[in-house]
Design a protein around this motif. Structure first.
Motif: not given
Length: 184
Positions: A31, A23-29, A159, A162-163
């Motif tokens: 990106l 998730w942290s690698l794919c859904y960062k706003p 953001m 995302y978190y």
């Protein structure tokens, strides 16, 4: 505790960790990435395999327990879980106009599995009644937090969303760690 349950729960915890990394690698706003190919695809595959193995091992371990007297019938837990899922689909879609995603199924399915697990552990006299109710409370808190964040996800700034989407993965993993600790 049955070894299959131990490894099943550990596999589900690892699943949460890999899901969190994915998730942290794919859904960062901001990106835009390919979520299913390359390294990210491998992370997603590991996540799915750990989840599937975890569910299968946990269920196998529960089936191997000698149940003397459980708190609830397994079919009652399943039935209530399915009912809760349907109600949540209706509430989130029609009440909050939130698209229904896989996460709702995963969160609800996780709760059903864990409730069946603590019920079986109680029935096999591995958990005392007080530990059963403590774990019931832990699982319910994790579930409610997860559902609230699921509902609010599309109403948050990108953001923050995302978190916030990472928190259910953490609460579920922590809950399973607590289940393991209290089951020894």
């Amino acid at each position: 505790m049955h070894r299959s349950i131990l490894f099943g729960q550990l596999s589900l915890i690892i699943c949460c960790i890999f899901y969190l990394i994915w998730w942290s690698l794919c859904y960062k706003p901001g990106l835009v990435v390919d979520r299913i190919h390359g390294f990210r695809g491998v992370l997603l595959l590991i996540t799915a395999l750990c989840g599937l193995v975890g569910v299968c091992l946990s269920m196998h371990g529960m089936s191997e327990l000698t149940i003397r007297h459980s708190m609830f019938s397994g079919s009652r837990i399943m039935g209530i879980g399915i009912f809760v899922y349907i109600v949540l689909v209706l509430i989130t879609f029609f009440g909050f106009h939130r698209p229904v995603t896989t996460e709702l199924f995963l969160i609800t399915g996780w709760l059903i599995l864990e409730m069946c697990l603590i019920n079986a552990l109680y029935g096999a006299q591995i958990l005392s009644i007080s530990r059963f109710w403590n774990l019931f409370f832990v699982l319910m808190v994790a579930f409610v937090v997860s559902i609230l964040l699921y509902i609010l996800y599309y109403r948050m700034e990108a953001m923050k969303a995302y978190y916030a989407a990472m928190i259910p993965l953490m609460t579920e993993a922590i809950s399973m760690i607590i289940v393991l600790i209290l089951s020894f």
